[in-house]
Design an enzyme around this catalytic site. Sequence first.
Site, PDB file in Angstrom:
ATOM      1  N   CYS A 113      14.906  36.128  25.331  1.00  0.00           N
ATOM      2  CA  CYS A 113      15.074  37.627  25.858  1.00  0.00           C
ATOM      3  C   CYS A 113      14.656  37.777  27.570  1.00  0.00           C
ATOM      4  CB  CYS A 113      14.312  38.631  24.926  1.00  0.00           C
ATOM      5  SG  CYS A 113      12.560  38.347  25.088  1.00  0.00           S
ATOM      6  N   LYS A 126       0.787  -1.277   0.056  1.00  0.00           N
ATOM      7  CA  LYS A 126       0.116  -0.019   0.084  1.00  0.00           C
ATOM      8  C   LYS A 126       0.847   1.164   0.059  1.00  0.00           C
ATOM      9  CE  LYS A 126      -4.064   2.075   1.785  1.00  0.00           C
ATOM     10  NZ  LYS A 126      -3.782   3.434   1.955  1.00  0.00           N
TER      11      LYS A 126
HETATM   12  S1  IVH Z   1      -6.398  -0.180  -5.214  1.00  0.00           S
HETATM   13  C1  IVH Z   1     -10.687   0.346  -4.344  1.00  0.00           C
HETATM   14  N1  IVH Z   1      -3.712  -0.786  -4.657  1.00  0.00           N
HETATM   15  O1  IVH Z   1      -5.144   3.561  -0.853  1.00  0.00           O
HETATM   16  C2  IVH Z   1      -9.426   0.642  -4.889  1.00  0.00           C
HETATM   17  N2  IVH Z   1      -4.891   1.381  -3.693  1.00  0.00           N
HETATM   18  O2  IVH Z   1      -7.141   3.576   0.911  1.00  0.00           O
HETATM   19  C3  IVH Z   1      -8.364   1.457  -4.394  1.00  0.00           C
HETATM   20  N3  IVH Z   1      -3.383   2.649  -2.558  1.00  0.00           N
HETATM   21  O3  IVH Z   1      -7.124   5.672  -2.698  1.00  0.00           O
HETATM   22  C4  IVH Z   1      -7.231   1.230  -5.195  1.00  0.00           C
HETATM   23  N4  IVH Z   1      -1.601   1.416  -2.704  1.00  0.00           N
HETATM   24  O4  IVH Z   1      -4.718   5.906  -3.018  1.00  0.00           O
HETATM   25  C5  IVH Z   1      -4.773   0.036  -4.424  1.00  0.00           C
HETATM   26  N5  IVH Z   1      -1.535  -1.174  -4.218  1.00  0.00           N
HETATM   27  C6  IVH Z   1      -2.703  -0.232  -4.236  1.00  0.00           C
HETATM   28  C7  IVH Z   1      -2.371   0.978  -3.540  1.00  0.00           C
HETATM   29  C8  IVH Z   1      -3.820   1.766  -3.332  1.00  0.00           C
HETATM   30  C9  IVH Z   1      -1.816   2.682  -2.272  1.00  0.00           C
HETATM   31  C10 IVH Z   1      -4.216   3.877  -1.992  1.00  0.00           C
HETATM   32  C11 IVH Z   1      -4.929   4.553  -3.016  1.00  0.00           C
HETATM   33  C12 IVH Z   1      -6.232   4.547  -2.480  1.00  0.00           C
HETATM   34  C13 IVH Z   1      -6.180   4.246  -0.914  1.00  0.00           C
HETATM   35  C14 IVH Z   1      -7.467   3.489  -0.554  1.00  0.00           C
END
Ligand code: IVH
Length: 669
Positions: free
Chosen positions: A402, A114
């Site tokens: 100061c 993530k």
């Molecule tokens: S999938 C529902 N894949 O996490 C689909 N998101 O909390 C969401 N994010 O807004 C997208 N890494 O900005 C997906 N490998 C990943 C991700 C990812 C970061 C973020 C993305 C999304 C947020 C959701």
Amino acid sequence: MDQAILQRYRELVEKLNSSARQYYIFDDPVISDAEYDASYQELVELEKQYPQLITEDSPTQNVGGSALATFNKVQHVPPMLSLENAFDENDIADFYERVYKAVGPNAEFFLEPKLDGLSVALIYKNGKLISGSTRGDGSEGEDVTANVLTIPTIPHLVKDFSGEVRGEVVMLKRDFQALNQQRANDGEKLFANPRNAAAGSLRQLDANITASRKLTFFAYTLLPEQFKTQQQNIEQLRAMGFCVSKDVALCRTLQEAHAFYANLEERRADLDFDIDGVVFKLNDLDAQKQMGVASKYPRHSIAYKFPAEQAQTTVLAITTQVGRTGNITPVAELTPVTVGGVVVSRATLHNKDYIEKKDIRVGDRVVIQRAGDVIPQVLYPIVSERNHESQPYCFPTKCPSCGSQLVQEIGGVCIKCINMNCRAQLVERLKHFVSKQGFDIDGLGARNIEFLFEKGLVLNPADIFTLESRNLDLTGEDGWGDLSVENLYKSIRQARQIKLDRFICALGIPQTGRAISKAIAQFVKSYNGLLQMIRSKNYDELLTINGIGNSIIEDFRSFFENPENLTVVERLAGNETSPGLISVQDVELAESSLLSGKTIVFTGTFSRFSREEAKSLAEQFGARASSSVSAKTHMVVAGENAGQKLQQAQKLGIQILSEEEFLAMLEKK
Ligand code: IVH
């Protein structure tokens, strides 16, 4: 066109693009900087000679263009959803159960890091990138096409592709550190973490600023669906020329998934970018559809978050820092400890209230946290390990610099030193005055300012501009060679010409930073205009500026009502009877703008801006906004439900513009 030239052109474009990807993503340059520069130069020359060759994927096209007035809105279809969070193994076990119940026990999960950045949607039509937008609220985001075009890892062309790619824009840790280092040298505010830096860099109305920051894009979603699984999507995205995460895994059992999660968590600090967990996605895309969406979250995916990076250490002392506006910030001095791969020896305690509420004491064992932030924070003391003799921390009542009595900020949480002549504040204000936001004087970094202040050579901003004429002998002092003194004088001379907005910003008036200074400069137009406002005390006029309210105006007023401040301002930039040490340039009207010198009337309601905003936009571009239509009116911008004024304009044969046409005109030179 000679085929050999065309072929050489393509070779150069492809070589530069692929080596940029290699450099940005894998930190693994395949060619030297010199070779890159030479090839880039060759490409520039070729494009100069044969402009008809230029294709959109040329790295020379990664430039910003002109600044926008506002971001347009973009609708996301389908909406860009969020992910439900899981915080422990039970949450993940529940998720597995939910999936098994819906699609059977053979479900496979595709696991991806993530990424801690901001999500962006890219739309391609007939192989060409035509739109880039931020997530916004999921249904509607901001159009940042010009900005995404400056990101080297976003292909401008993807052969034959019409569809959408979604993913995350991040700033790599090393690029973040370099950016903050540069900002610290320039006396600019630091970004708290790579995510904020990425968001702040992407959402710039002037895409040239985005182009100057190093951003990286990782793709994870491909629309419309052409494949059966998420794994195939990722492979296809890679084949299309996008960067995708290397650390992914196809897992079936909970054990496999836990092993992947634990392994990634362990390697987290060593990765090139911040991640805050692992995303579990049901791999089969038909099965994903079958599970559907519950309110904002898809039911087929979940984000298993990592715990924030924390560590325990001891508070050796609590010190206080005085900022340029007199705010006192307490800081915990700690026994050095490693948190998330970074050695931490100081952490912020925010303010007096924070220390009192958490009862943090000198000598306490404490838990500190670095949630991707530059400045770590002390979370809480471990009270069971506290020495019985320890005493609650007494916040100083006197300024550490100061010695004057500190006061509680009215309506806020800060404790302040209100002595305008407090040494620490004077030095901090001087540092701000010469920083990039203000006079941008090279060679006057924090150390030199402290030195000159301590020696009594520069006590206020005006003294900087008399340094050279005082014939001081600085050479021989620690760190001052002939050359550095000469360079310093040279950059001070160069700084004698300054734009009005920078001048206002440099003064360090509380709440008046870059944006507010710009707006005020646009309003008063010249230093004389500013002086007139000061003389007439008519500061309330500023209320007509969008984004300026009473509190900002009060700080502005009290700054100029302080005779010492006004004396410094007049010594610097002069007054009605005598010239100053520097020259403040009037705000240039955008002469080349199609609007300059025109009288415009706005009527009806607009969807992208209020009428006040429209007026101030028009004024920024050199026009005069009027409220009534007459023969002298050049244009009428008509919004929804425009009535009489529109009819009047039609009768008089005056040019009538829609909201969109007006915005388009602002961008045209
Ligand atoms: S999938 C529902 N894949 O996490 C689909 N998101 O909390 C969401 N994010 O807004 C997208 N890494 O900005 C997906 N490998 C990943 C991700 C990812 C970061 C973020 C993305 C999304 C947020 C959701």
